[in-house]
Design a protein around this motif. Structure first.
Motif, short mmCIF file in Angstrom:
data_model
loop_
_atom_site.label_atom_id
_atom_site.label_comp_id
_atom_site.label_asym_id
_atom_site.label_seq_id
_atom_site.Cartn_x
_atom_site.Cartn_y
_atom_site.Cartn_z
N HIS A 1 20.37 43.18 32.03
CA HIS A 1 21.69 42.96 32.61
C HIS A 1 22.12 41.49 32.64
O HIS A 1 23.29 41.21 32.85
CB HIS A 1 21.74 43.52 34.04
CG HIS A 1 20.92 42.74 35.01
ND1 HIS A 1 19.56 42.96 35.18
CD2 HIS A 1 21.24 41.71 35.84
CE1 HIS A 1 19.10 42.12 36.09
NE2 HIS A 1 20.09 41.36 36.50
N LEU B 1 30.33 45.75 31.09
CA LEU B 1 30.03 46.54 29.90
C LEU B 1 31.30 47.18 29.33
O LEU B 1 31.44 47.31 28.10
CB LEU B 1 28.99 47.63 30.23
CG LEU B 1 27.63 47.12 30.70
CD1 LEU B 1 26.69 48.30 30.96
CD2 LEU B 1 27.01 46.15 29.71
N SER C 1 29.27 41.18 23.54
CA SER C 1 28.94 40.82 24.92
C SER C 1 28.90 39.30 25.08
O SER C 1 28.76 38.56 24.10
CB SER C 1 27.59 41.41 25.32
OG SER C 1 26.55 40.83 24.54
N THR D 1 32.92 44.53 27.42
CA THR D 1 32.16 44.33 26.18
C THR D 1 32.60 45.31 25.11
O THR D 1 32.82 44.94 23.96
CB THR D 1 30.65 44.47 26.45
OG1 THR D 1 30.21 43.39 27.29
CG2 THR D 1 29.84 44.45 25.16
N LEU E 1 28.34 45.16 36.80
CA LEU E 1 27.75 45.32 35.47
C LEU E 1 28.53 46.34 34.66
O LEU E 1 28.83 46.11 33.48
CB LEU E 1 26.29 45.74 35.58
CG LEU E 1 25.58 46.04 34.24
CD1 LEU E 1 25.53 44.80 33.37
CD2 LEU E 1 24.18 46.60 34.48
N LYS F 1 22.99 43.08 27.33
CA LYS F 1 24.28 43.71 27.65
C LYS F 1 24.94 44.30 26.41
O LYS F 1 25.65 45.30 26.52
CB LYS F 1 25.19 42.69 28.34
CG LYS F 1 24.73 42.31 29.74
CD LYS F 1 25.81 41.60 30.54
CE LYS F 1 26.16 40.24 29.97
NZ LYS F 1 27.18 39.57 30.78
#
Length: 259
Positions: free
Chosen positions: A138, A182, A191, A185, A178, A144
């Motif tokens: 993470h 994501l 990422s 991302t 997180l 990631k």
């Protein structure tokens, strides 16, 4: 070397490539129009490829064609010999040369990101990451990049779904944060590690897929945080292009890293 290319061989390969990309079987007329090849020449090429089993007749009444068993065998032979490290190494070297930075290749193992390869550029950065190093997924760009390619239940399984370990003051420590990262991302296609693992280092990273459309590794470009804003756009383009090219070499047929 261009003058030595054989026209018939080039056309035969074009036919194979066309049918490999096509959503369904194609007729002689469709192949001829798509490639701009005379119908008579197309017939001879297709007939030869069918005879050698690189193409096969799909429907005798419709007279259309699809990829044959020999094409599959050739592709399977290539994939059986394709190796992640072998295929990625020259592209990592090229990426490092282009960016002038240090680049990494890593995989996930038991919920950690493990560094498999590293190419140092002339602008050496100080990082604790060495081959074999393990980091929580993470808080690294590499981790990631892979987590964003996983389903949420697997992300939760890997991270625990609660409070997350901080490596620096910039690390993500909440599972909900997180998940937001994501999601961003996936939208961006790469990422970003914003000083989350090493306080003086930023990274951009992207996943690598295999022929089964599975995320199996990730690559990153690491740069000093002081130069991050000036390099993000160019490095993100470079890392995503390279990740997709490595994936293609391993048999990935997608055109996006986050379908």
């Amino acid at each position: 070397m261009v003058e030595k290319l054989n026209k018939s061989a080039m056309r035969a390969l074009d036919v194979l490539s066309l049918l490999a990309r096509a959503e369904g079987p194609l007729t002689i007329t469709e192949i001829s129009k798509a490639l701009g090849i005379p119908k008579s020449s197309t017939f001879e090429l297709v007939y030869t490829l069918v005879h050698k089993q690189y193409l096969q007749v799909h429907d005798k009444n419709l007279k259309n064609y699809k990829i044959g068993i020999k094409t599959f065998e050739a592709g399977a032979a290539y994939l059986s010999k394709a190796d992640l490290h072998t295929e990625s190494r020259p592209l990592l070297e090229k990426m490092s040369l282009t960016s002038g930075e240090t680049v990494f290749l890593a995989v996930e193992d038991n919920g950690d990101v493990v560094y498999l390869d590293k190419v140092e550029g002339p602008r050496l950065i100080r990082t604790t990451a060495v081959l074999g190093s393990r980091y929580p997924m993470h808080c690294t760009g590499l981790g990631k990049a892979l987590l964003a390619a996983y389903p949420e239940d697997r992300v939760k399984e890997i991270t625990g779904g609660g409070q997350l370990l901080a490596r620096t003051e910039f690390s993500i420590t909440r599972f909900s944060s997180l998940l937001e990262d994501l999601a961003e991302t996936r939208k961006r296609g790469f990422s970003i590690d914003m000083r989350e693992s090493e306080v003086d280092v930023c990274c951009v990273a992207a996943p690598i897929y295999n022929s089964h459309m599975e995320p199996i590794a990730a690559i990153s470009i690491a740069a000093l945080a002081t130069n991050y804003e000036n390099t993000l756009n160019s490095y993100s383009l470079l890392v995503t292009k390279t990740a997709l090219e490595i994936s293609k070499r391993l048999g990935y047929v997608g055109d996006k890293l986050y379908p």
